[in-house]
Design an enzyme around this catalytic site. Structure first.
Site, short mmCIF file in Angstrom:
data_model
loop_
_atom_site.label_atom_id
_atom_site.label_comp_id
_atom_site.label_asym_id
_atom_site.label_seq_id
_atom_site.Cartn_x
_atom_site.Cartn_y
_atom_site.Cartn_z
N LYS A 46 0.85 -1.20 0.00
CA LYS A 46 0.00 0.00 0.00
C LYS A 46 0.89 1.25 0.00
O LYS A 46 1.92 1.29 0.69
CB LYS A 46 -0.89 -0.02 1.25
N SER A 121 -9.60 1.64 2.82
CA SER A 121 -8.71 2.41 1.98
C SER A 121 -7.60 1.61 1.31
O SER A 121 -6.92 2.12 0.42
CB SER A 121 -8.07 3.53 2.82
N SER A 145 -9.83 -0.70 7.06
CA SER A 145 -9.30 -0.45 5.71
C SER A 145 -8.65 -1.65 5.03
O SER A 145 -8.40 -1.60 3.83
CB SER A 145 -8.28 0.69 5.76
#
Lengths: 459, 544
Positions: A46, A121, A145
């Site tokens: 990420k 996210s 997330s």
């Protein structure tokens, strides 16, 4: 799939799903299969986790040009154990969002259906795994997330206990909640990657220390494995708004458990769960507002040199206007909660309610919480619930949802936030293949290994 | 600005550190201090960078880790040496140490503040309460005794340093650039806040001096104001005038001058009855000649304090407090009292030299010097019942003078050449008149000079008696007074200025006799005591 062919497919997959913020163009020369634990495994990271080999943008205009001079501890550990990092994944800016739409890059598309949001996210990380371009991916989970996009894309998404995986190099959103999580298509890969990352890190002040890790191991040995495993369903999680398809899957999962002699299912009550959204949206934006104060454009990142950056004695208005709208919302909300009246009335209150919630979890679980040392009253092993309330919204509708009423987007995290507030290990599993119906299983703080074992046994 | 600077310099040159402004009895001055002290720990407060803020001049941004410049993904790790230093200070001032203190973030934007907040202690500070006691006897204040109470001590980060330059390498055209040097960023500080207990500037001056000495004695800070290791803000209020916070006070003289100015200004405001319209708390800066408004309470910032979400509490055990308390030595006042009483009987001036460290000195610190004195004293008085004044006067004047001249550290001297008992031997030789004072001085300088030439390595053990014999420095025991008289007369006859002898005789220039004694000492190579020569001259010249 060989690494080479995987890399050759990257541009196409990227075009289809907007997974990456940057990715490798050629196979690394030192790519030899050896006896390291993750040898030959391909991973995606990420883009709010610092890497030397790729930019670290947090999908924000503020950090669009930022290259970290160091690798996060998790990246170091993955490389050391032989994993190949193929790229950095798209996300909601600084990890703030539940749909994968608040990014300066194009929204991530869901490999299950490319009109769907994939959730956020850790959107790109979920898509990298769901599209099978990557064996595993790292995400970060502050309020759900990792788990929510895993549910939306029908993969496994594991958020370990707070403190077990180092946060050194993870760009902070809300440190008291931020946890690095692992996404993969099978539980064995999750387990393997977790073993690589589950280490004390002296650079992270919240890393679980060696003595407590040893205490955990001792406590694990004491657990009587011949007992029946008790599974709790909190009544506070029974939501009328739950999508019927998800409800069906959840009930099927309960049935499958009851078929075994090993498991008993009980209703439990954790009244504090009702406060969780309020607690979360008081604490997390306050921490975020504080953490994002460093982005002034002076030492790195974006700075507008053409316009003055001090207006009427206020600093950095121009540079800081580069944050996206959702991040701005949270900075405003966070600062409201931090200003002197707000802090006493809201922030402190939320902290107290958070402790109250942890105490309630401690009463229910059989395994003793090594941090609070609270004595258990009941003997529940695991708590189960759906991961997501709704099916993934359509991308073109998603942005109107979040713009018209941000609270609607916040509702997506209703099942995942309590575990974040209590720092509990929890995982979202795809009980039905290729359906965006996540099931969340969680357990007491530190009981991560048993959780993964349980998942393996029940799938 | 230049003018202001010159005035400041002349102000301190005149030595007028204390208030020169007459205080009116009707208008009462009340002050409190906020003191920031840089701790001289090895590393910075929350990173492993070297703590050396003074390196900045030659190497800006040298001592900066990723955390010090707030790179994304970095985290603070508390340096427990700073906690130990804070503990020493708190215990020395009888402050109540909080067994669970906490770090908070204080938010404000500024170029020298890389995180956008400072990590400090707001809600649960390191310690609360405590005091320093000032006295007329030791600190030259007006009251016999004055207790200055401490509100709290907190540990916090220093900011980076901003440098305003008119032409930088980056901006060759025009205008001012602000360069930021992060060497100071994240250096540990202790903020100490006093109660508003000060009522005149003598007390403030005395407190600052005493506090500086305390941190130096504890070895937790260099304690320099001018270099910025200690920075002081003053809260000033005259009668009911709202409190004014004074900033930008680089040294004691500007602190006193700014308070004097502020006293006059607030008194005038009160006299003019302007208090109503003027009634809010202000921050004012001292520019060298006057104070000007920086900001008033109406525009005051909300710092949005928040408990740091990732730093653990500083948890201390009572045992730790007790152990650290044991390592603390006596207070400076107690040392001075001891040295002024039995058996040393030193003057306060000498006792203070052995106790108060005015500046960090490469050659010795007050502790080593005091120990050296005490050991020499003990060794000397063991063999001699004579007056011990010679010990302090030789150490402070002869020994220190030579060490400074030859740049020899006291510790090295004591370890490798002249331990206290050896110096005591030499002093005994002087006392028993084996060697004259003058020759002893020359001998001491000679051996120190040789020591320095041989790079201060450990030499053979010194035996002064052997040296005295080797260099033939013994005083003549059986003085041939007839020949001494002859010799002195010869000296007098060679004086080319007869008026000089007349002036000595008439008492007009009494002290010129020392010149004659000096000539005598040279003639007899110091083997005859100066006193004997002086007596002889007086006899010849019929001086009583």
């Amino acid at each position: 799939m060989s690494l080479k062919s995987m890399i050759s497919q990257l541009p196409k997959v990227q075009k289809d799903f907007n997974i990456f913020t940057s990715y490798i163009k050629d196979a690394p020369i030192t790519n030899r299969i050896n006896d390291t634990p993750l040898s030959g495994k391909v991973g995606a990271i990420k883009d709010n986790i610092a890497t030397k080999d790729f930019p670290t943008t947090c999908a924000s205009n503020v950090l669009k040009t930022y290259n970290s001079p160091f690798d996060a501890t998790v990246v170091e550990l993955l490389k050391k154990d032989g994993a190949i990092i193929i790229g950095k994944t798209n996300l909601d800016e600084f990890g703030m969002g539940s749909l994968g739409l608040h990014t300066i890059f194009e929204p991530v598309r869901n490999p299950l259906n490319d009109n769907w949001c994939i959730g956020g996210s850790s959107s790109g990380s979920a898509a990298a795994v769901a599209s099978r371009i990557s064996d595993f991916a790292l995400g970060t989970d502050t309020g759900g997330s990792v788990r929510l996009p895993s549910a939306y894309s029908a993969i496994y998404g594991f958020k370990p206990s707070y403190g077990r995986i180092s946060r050194w190099g993870v760009v902070a959103f809300a440190q008291s909640l931020d946890t690095v999580g692992i996404l993969a298509n099978d539980i064995d890969t999750i387990k393997k990657v977790f073993q690589t990352l589950d280490k004390y890190d002296p650079r992270d002040p919240t890393s679980l220390n060696v003595e407590l890790r040893d205490l955990l191991k001792e406590n694990l040995l004491k657990v009587n494995t011949s007992d029946k495993i008790k599974i709790g369903i909190p009544k506070e999680f029974i939501q009328n708004e739950l999508a019927p398809e998800i409800k069906q899957t959840f009930l099927k999962y309960i049935e499958s458990l009851l078929k075994h002699n090993k498991y008993d299912v009980y209703p439990v009550s954790l009244p504090s769960i009702r406060d969780s959204l309020s607690i979360y949206y008081t604490l997390a934006p306050a921490e975020a507002a504080s953490n994002l104060a460093k982005y002034d454009g002076i030492r790195y990142g974006t700075r507008d040199t053409k316009k003055p950056d001090i207006i009427d004695g206020d600093f950095y208005n121009t540079s800081r206007s580069n944050f996206g709208p959702e991040v701005k919302n949270r900075i405003i909300l966070g600062n409201y909660n931090l200003c002197s009246e707000g802090y006493q009335n809201n922030f402190i209150k939320a902290q107290q309610l958070r402790v109250q919630m942890i105490d309630q979890f401690d009463k229910i679980f059989k395994f003793k919480n090594i941090l609070t040392k609270n004595e258990p009253i009941y003997d529940i092993d695991f708590i189960i619930s759906p991961t997501n309330l709704n099916l993934p919204p359509l991308i073109h509708q998603g942005s109107t949802i979040s713009e018209s009423n941000p609270l609607k987007e916040y509702m997506n995290d209703i099942f995942t936030i309590p575990m974040s507030l209590a720092g509990l290990p929890s995982i979202s599993i795809p009980f039905v293949n290729s359906k965006p119906h996540g099931i969340q299983i969680c357990t007491q703080y530190g009981n991560d290994e048993k959780l993964l074992e349980f998942v393996k046994d029940t799938m | 600005m230049l003018r202001a600077k010159t005035q400041l310099i002349s102000h301190s040159l005149k030595g007028k550190w204390y208030s020169t402004v007459a205080k009116s009895a009707e208008y009462k001055l009340t002050c409190g201090l906020e003191i920031h002290t840089q701790l001289n720990t090895v590393n910075k407060l929350f990173s492993a960078s070297t703590n050396n803020p003074f390196e900045s001049i030659s190497h800006p941004n040298l001592n900066t880790s990723y955390f010090d410049i707030a790179l994304p993904g970095t985290q603070p790790i508390l340096n427990y040496e700073a906690v130990l230093f804070a503990l020493k200070l708190a215990l020395s001032m009888k402050s109540n140490v909080n067994l669970n203190s906490q770090f908070d973030r204080k938010h404000y934007f500024y170029g020298d503040q890389p995180q956008g907040y400072q990590i400090t202690q707001h809600y649960h500070p390191f310690s609360t309460g405590g005091y320093l006691t000032l006295s007329k006897e030791f600190d030259s204040i007006k009251d016999t005794e004055k207790k200055i109470n401490i509100i709290q001590l907190q540990i916090e980060q220093d900011t980076a340093r901003s440098l305003h330059v008119h032409q930088s390498p980056l901006n060759k055209t025009s205008g001012e650039d602000i360069l930021i040097d992060f060497n100071r960023s994240n250096v540990p500080l202790i903020e100490l806040v006093t109660e508003p207990d000060f009522h005149d500037t003598l007390q403030i001056k005395a407190f600052i001096k005493k506090y500086q000495n305390l941190v130096r004695q504890l070895k937790i800070s260099t304690g320099d104001l001018e270099a910025g290791s200690i920075r002081i803000d003053v809260n000033v209020s005259v009668n009911e005038h709202p409190r004014v916070e004074l900033k930008n006070l680089p040294n004691t003289s500007s602190i006193i001058a700014a308070i004097d100015y502020e006293y006059q200004r607030q008194m005038q405001v009160l006299k003019d009855g302007r208090i109503e319209e003027d009634a809010h708390v202000e921050t004012r800066a001292w520019d060298g000649t006057k104070t000007t408004v920086l900001r008033s309470k109406e525009s005051a910032m909300d710092y949005r304090y928040m408990a740091d979400p990732e730093l653990p509490l500083i948890t201390l055990d009572n045992d730790v407090l007790e152990e650290v308390a044991k390592t603390l030595s006596k207070s400076a006042d107690e040392y001075i009292k001891d040295l002024m009483s039995e058996p040393y009987h030193l003057s306060m001036k000498d006792a203070k030299i052995l106790t108060i460290q005015n500046e960090f000195n490469d050659l010795y610190n007050n502790e080593e010097l005091r120990q050296y004195y005490v050991d020499t004293f003990k060794s000397y008085t063991k063999d001699s019942t004579a007056s011990s004044k010679i010990v302090i006067s030789w150490i402070l004047h002869e020994l220190l003078g030579n060490l400074k001249k030859l740049d020899i550290p006291l510790k090295l001297l004591s370890d490798n050449l002249l331990p206290p008992n050896k110096l005591a031997n030499l002093l005994t030789l002087i006392h028993t008149k084996v060697i004259s004072n003058a020759n002893a001085k020359q001998l001491l300088f000679h051996i120190l000079d040789e020591f320095k030439t041989s790079r201060c390595v450990k030499l053979e053990e010194i035996d002064f008696m052997t040296l005295v014999k080797k260099y033939d420095l013994q005083t003549t025991n059986n003085i041939d007074y007839a020949s001494l008289e002859e010799g002195c007369n010869k000296i007098l006859s060679e004086i080319k200025k007869p008026t000089m002898i007349e002036d000595i005789k008439s008492g007009k220039k009494k002290n010129s006799i020392k010149y004659l004694v000096g000539l005598g000492m040279r003639k007899y190579q110091g083997k005859i005591e100066a006193q004997e020569i002086e007596t002889m001259f007086k006899k010849i010249l019929h001086i009583k």
